[in-house]
Design an enzyme around this catalytic site. Structure first.
Site, PDB file in Angstrom:
ATOM      1  N   PRO A   1      -9.700 -10.103   5.029  1.00 14.27           N
ATOM      2  CA  PRO A   1      -8.699 -11.162   4.900  1.00 14.27           C
ATOM      3  C   PRO A   1      -8.844 -11.968   3.611  1.00 14.27           C
ATOM      4  O   PRO A   1      -8.028 -12.839   3.331  1.00 14.27           O
ATOM      5  CB  PRO A   1      -8.966 -12.047   6.122  1.00 14.27           C
ATOM      6  CG  PRO A   1     -10.425 -11.890   6.359  1.00 14.27           C
ATOM      7  CD  PRO A   1     -10.736 -10.456   6.014  1.00 14.27           C
TER       8      PRO A   1
ATOM      9  N   GLU B   1      -5.799  12.047 -13.140  1.00 19.60           N
ATOM     10  CA  GLU B   1      -7.057  12.773 -13.219  1.00 19.60           C
ATOM     11  C   GLU B   1      -7.652  12.838 -11.817  1.00 19.60           C
ATOM     12  O   GLU B   1      -7.330  12.024 -10.955  1.00 19.60           O
ATOM     13  CB  GLU B   1      -8.005  11.998 -14.148  1.00 19.60           C
ATOM     14  CG  GLU B   1      -9.176  12.732 -14.695  1.00 19.60           C
ATOM     15  CD  GLU B   1      -9.956  11.886 -15.715  1.00 19.60           C
ATOM     16  OE1 GLU B   1     -11.095  12.282 -15.993  1.00 19.60           O
ATOM     17  OE2 GLU B   1      -9.449  10.860 -16.202  1.00 19.60           O
TER      18      GLU B   1
END
Length: 155
Positions: free
Chosen positions: A84, A120
């Protein structure tokens, strides 16, 4: 560009989203597949948001295919992550409090490749990953993946 913003209970400023990511080991089980994102150039597990009308494993399978070209089978839940104290802010200004389901998956077909979302990819050991520019919210998932605990982490 996706970036992480930290603060005390800052996630209350974002909308809750459900996402999935996948840890795909190489044949030695010493390295996992990571992808480099096109939006910020950072490394992470393949994954993304769950769409309405699909279950969590379907979302994981779809996201891995979209980002890597691999068809996978979900094997087990590694952990559930819902910090949170961070939100993800996207280039369009959207802020999300992500609840992520992180799975172990096995490649069953396809050809590993880049996509519109990745520039990549590679298989990396924990020692190699330490020196890479990894998205912060994936670091805990990476550590939990290499622990190979049978029961799921709840974090």
């Amino acid at each position: 560009m996706a970036k992480i913003i930290y603060g005390d209970r800052i996630s209350k400023l974002g909308k809750v989203t459900l996402g999935c990511s996948a840890a795909i080991f190489d044949s030695t089980r010493q390295k996992v597949l990571l992808t480099r994102r096109t939006d910020n150039g950072r490394w992470c597990f393949p994954g993304g948001r769950m769409d309405a009308g699909e279950d969590a494993t379907e979302a994981c399978v779809r996201e891995v295919l979209e980002e890597t070209g691999l068809h996978v089978r979900v094997e087990r839940l590694i952990g559930v992550y819902s910090n949170p104290h961070l939100i993800i802010e996207y280039a369009d200004g959207e802020r999300c409090h992500s609840v992520a389901l992180h799975f172990e998956a096995t490649s069953i077909a396809g050809t590993l490749s880049i996509s519109e979302e990745t520039t990549e990819y590679g298989y990396y050991s924990l020692n190699e990953i330490v020196s890479m520019d990894v998205m912060e919210h994936h670091l805990e998932r990476i550590q939990d993946t290499f622990i190979s605990q049978k029961s799921a982490f709840i974090r």
